[in-house]
Write a protein that holds these residues in place. Structure first.
Motif, mmCIF file in Angstrom:
data_model
loop_
_atom_site.group_PDB
_atom_site.id
_atom_site.type_symbol
_atom_site.label_atom_id
_atom_site.label_comp_id
_atom_site.label_asym_id
_atom_site.label_seq_id
_atom_site.Cartn_x
_atom_site.Cartn_y
_atom_site.Cartn_z
ATOM 1 N N MET A 25 0.748 -1.195 -0.022
ATOM 2 C CA MET A 25 -0.178 0.057 0.012
ATOM 3 C C MET A 25 0.760 1.367 0.188
ATOM 4 O O MET A 25 1.989 1.247 0.403
ATOM 5 N N PRO A 26 0.357 2.350 -0.490
ATOM 6 C CA PRO A 26 1.398 3.664 -0.459
ATOM 7 C C PRO A 26 1.383 3.997 0.999
ATOM 8 O O PRO A 26 0.545 3.927 1.794
ATOM 9 N N GLU A 27 2.561 4.653 1.129
ATOM 10 C CA GLU A 27 2.944 5.192 2.331
ATOM 11 C C GLU A 27 1.941 5.928 3.159
ATOM 12 O O GLU A 27 1.558 5.947 4.272
ATOM 13 N N LYS A 28 1.425 6.966 2.272
ATOM 14 C CA LYS A 28 0.543 7.965 2.736
ATOM 15 C C LYS A 28 -0.688 7.191 3.132
ATOM 16 O O LYS A 28 -1.281 7.603 3.803
ATOM 17 N N TYR A 29 -1.287 6.234 2.385
ATOM 18 C CA TYR A 29 -2.443 5.496 2.625
ATOM 19 C C TYR A 29 -2.365 4.853 4.027
ATOM 20 O O TYR A 29 -2.904 4.891 5.087
ATOM 21 N N ALA A 75 -14.520 0.026 25.983
ATOM 22 C CA ALA A 75 -13.144 -0.284 25.934
ATOM 23 C C ALA A 75 -12.854 -1.417 25.021
ATOM 24 O O ALA A 75 -11.933 -1.355 24.462
ATOM 25 N N GLY A 76 -13.803 -2.384 24.913
ATOM 26 C CA GLY A 76 -13.749 -3.409 23.752
ATOM 27 C C GLY A 76 -13.370 -2.669 22.443
ATOM 28 O O GLY A 76 -12.587 -3.037 21.606
ATOM 29 N N HIS A 77 -14.243 -1.664 22.213
ATOM 30 C CA HIS A 77 -14.110 -0.909 20.844
ATOM 31 C C HIS A 77 -12.363 -0.222 20.768
ATOM 32 O O HIS A 77 -11.990 -0.610 19.549
ATOM 33 N N GLY A 78 -12.180 0.219 21.669
ATOM 34 C CA GLY A 78 -10.841 0.570 21.826
ATOM 35 C C GLY A 78 -9.667 -0.336 21.520
ATOM 36 O O GLY A 78 -8.931 -0.171 20.662
ATOM 37 N N LEU A 79 -10.023 -1.605 22.048
ATOM 38 C CA LEU A 79 -8.988 -2.773 21.863
ATOM 39 C C LEU A 79 -9.113 -3.231 20.517
ATOM 40 O O LEU A 79 -8.090 -3.363 19.851
ATOM 41 N N TYR A 80 -10.356 -3.490 19.905
ATOM 42 C CA TYR A 80 -10.428 -3.761 18.381
ATOM 43 C C TYR A 80 -9.650 -2.866 17.546
ATOM 44 O O TYR A 80 -9.172 -3.022 16.512
ATOM 45 N N LEU A 81 -9.838 -1.682 17.882
ATOM 46 C CA LEU A 81 -9.429 -0.371 16.822
ATOM 47 C C LEU A 81 -7.691 -0.439 17.147
ATOM 48 O O LEU A 81 -7.180 -0.325 16.119
ATOM 49 N N TYR A 82 -7.253 -0.442 18.441
ATOM 50 C CA TYR A 82 -5.703 -0.655 18.316
ATOM 51 C C TYR A 82 -5.271 -1.701 17.840
ATOM 52 O O TYR A 82 -4.243 -1.583 17.032
ATOM 53 N N SER A 83 -5.922 -2.858 17.804
ATOM 54 C CA SER A 83 -5.382 -4.152 17.010
ATOM 55 C C SER A 83 -5.193 -3.698 15.617
ATOM 56 O O SER A 83 -4.361 -4.326 14.991
ATOM 57 N N ALA A 84 -6.552 -3.312 15.027
ATOM 58 C CA ALA A 84 -6.592 -3.001 13.728
ATOM 59 C C ALA A 84 -5.537 -2.007 13.210
ATOM 60 O O ALA A 84 -4.703 -2.033 12.168
ATOM 61 N N ALA A 85 -5.132 -0.911 14.150
ATOM 62 C CA ALA A 85 -4.103 -0.162 13.761
ATOM 63 C C ALA A 85 -2.652 -0.765 13.821
ATOM 64 O O ALA A 85 -1.732 -0.539 13.059
ATOM 65 N N GLN A 86 -2.533 -1.715 14.730
ATOM 66 C CA GLN A 86 -1.208 -2.594 14.867
ATOM 67 C C GLN A 86 -1.043 -3.435 13.548
ATOM 68 O O GLN A 86 0.071 -3.780 13.338
ATOM 69 N N THR A 87 -2.110 -3.744 12.865
ATOM 70 C CA THR A 87 -1.520 -4.516 11.541
ATOM 71 C C THR A 87 -0.961 -3.388 10.466
ATOM 72 O O THR A 87 -0.594 -3.905 9.419
ATOM 73 N N LEU A 88 -1.040 -2.160 11.033
ATOM 74 C CA LEU A 88 -0.160 -1.260 9.860
ATOM 75 C C LEU A 88 1.064 -1.013 10.399
ATOM 76 O O LEU A 88 1.742 0.026 9.461
ATOM 77 N N GLY A 89 1.562 -1.773 11.236
ATOM 78 C CA GLY A 89 2.984 -1.601 11.728
ATOM 79 C C GLY A 89 3.378 -0.391 12.820
ATOM 80 O O GLY A 89 4.579 0.194 12.982
ATOM 81 N N ILE A 90 2.417 -0.149 13.628
ATOM 82 C CA ILE A 90 2.699 0.849 14.759
ATOM 83 C C ILE A 90 2.264 -0.331 15.992
ATOM 84 O O ILE A 90 1.411 -1.152 16.083
ATOM 85 N N THR A 91 3.004 0.098 17.178
ATOM 86 C CA THR A 91 2.717 -0.420 18.300
ATOM 87 C C THR A 91 1.862 0.057 19.176
ATOM 88 O O THR A 91 1.535 1.181 19.319
ATOM 89 N N ARG A 92 1.267 -0.871 19.979
ATOM 90 C CA ARG A 92 0.335 -0.321 20.993
ATOM 91 C C ARG A 92 0.911 0.576 21.998
ATOM 92 O O ARG A 92 0.573 1.611 22.399
#
Ligand code: FAQ
Length: 311
Positions: A25-29, A75-92
């Motif tokens: 994916m493009p870096e900006k995406y 709290a659960g929504h926050g956790l799914y979303l952090y996990s989704a963001a982690q798939t992009l290469g950023i850590t919790r």
């Protein structure tokens, strides 16, 4: 080559297919998604605070258990979303540090206070209502993990919205004092809930690119307009007044036209000077410090289990 990768990416987007973590994916995406998904996650986590304020004072056992369940969902929504963001290469840890050091954004709406029980009704009805309106189209976001997380989150938000409406309905059909309390809470939350949709389209730097990438499907103003139209009959059902004196129906477009939003207030909140910004951040930081021993214990336990397997 990069060009071939870009072409494949563009074709997937054009074809309404999903981009998955393993795909190029493009870096900006990638950066745009990390920005939006992490802000969204932080909003859910900070968003637990205004309602948590009422858990110990809910007016009945039933109301208390419903409110606890709602805050737990957030709290659960926050956790799914952090996990989704982690798939992009950023850590919790990176995301958490950005939040507690005050470098990250979260939704403006959670920087307002909740002085009465009726605020629980107004948050459920208006804040969750606005969140659903904004998030239903995000279920079709081009990035797979984000879109899929949104599906479940939206189902839970619908329950949250109904519980808020029901609190307000009960109050607005109660004593005159209760009805007034409901009206005051709605007056407090109405305009800030419209600000949740973001700046107007001509002041929204990210919209055009995010729509081209099919992360966003509608503009900020389009969704805000849709939300106002949904609220009108619900105000009537509640028997409460809308605090926008300029709200009017436009026969030609078949739409409800709203009065001017106080963008100066929005900017103040975004700059960290809203009614509760400092308090929200302090509370989040304290909770993080207080939880240090739990993280340390969990890490020590995980290490011990790993060592045991090794020998
Ligand atoms: N507050 O160019 P745009 C919930 C920032 S619901 C703070 O238009 P974009 C459920 C924006 O980040 C709430 N900042 O940006 C719940 C950008 O700054 P940056 C969370 C805002 O991304 C209910 C700059 O302004 N929902 O938590 C706000 O294309 C009850 C320029 O703006 C989501 O996050 C704002 N209101 O569109 C929980 C939904 N608006 O990053 C507990 C997902 C804009 O360049 C209790 N997010 N900004 O420094 C989105 O749909 C989009 O990110 C928008 C903004 C529509 C919010």
């Amino acid at each position: 080559t990069e060009t071939a990768e870009q072409e494949r990416f563009d074709a997937l987007i054009a074809d309404e297919q999903r981009i998955e973590p393993r795909d190029w994916m493009p870096e900006k995406y990638r950066r745009t998604l990390i920005r939006q998904i992490s802000q969204h996650a932080h909003s859910e986590i900070i968003g637990m605070q205004p309602e948590a304020n009422w858990i110990t004072r809910a007016p009945s056992l039933k109301r208390k258990s419903i409110l606890i369940a709602k805050v737990q969902d957030e709290a659960g929504h926050g956790l799914y979303l952090y996990s989704a963001a982690q798939t992009l290469g950023i850590t919790r840890e990176e995301m958490t540090d950005a939040l507690i050091q005050g470098r990250a954004r979260y939704s403006s709406i959670f920087n307002y206070h909740t002085p009465t029980w009726a605020d629980m009704g107004a948050i459920g009805w208006l804040v969750d209502g606005a969140a659903i309106c904004n998030q239903v189209p995000l279920c079709r976001a081009s990035y797979g993990p984000y879109g899929r997380a949104m599906v479940r989150i939206c189902k839970e938000e619908s329950f949250h919205q109904r519980q808020g409406f029901e609190i307000l309905y009960e109050l607005s059909h109660g004593t005159p004092e209760q009805k007034q309390m409901a009206q005051d809470a709605v007056d407090r939350w109405y305009w800030p809930s419209l600000m949740m949709f973001g700046p107007s389209d001509d002041a929204s730097p990210n919209s055009a690119q995010s729509m081209a990438w099919k992360i966003k499907r509608f503009s900020n103003d389009e969704l805000r307009q849709r939300f106002v139209g949904m609220c009108v009959p619900q105000f009537e059902a509640l028997g409460l007044g809308c605090p926008d004196p300029d709200l009017r129906y436009d026969e030609e477009s078949g739409q409800w036209i709203m009065g001017e939003i106080d963008w100066a207030e929005f900017e103040e909140v975004l700059a960290g000077r809203g009614p509760a910004n400092a308090e929200r951040l302090r509370h989040r930081r304290d909770a993080h410090d207080d939880g240090a021993w739990v993280r340390e214990a969990a890490a020590a336990y995980a290490q011990k289990m790993q060592d045991r397997r090794r020998f």
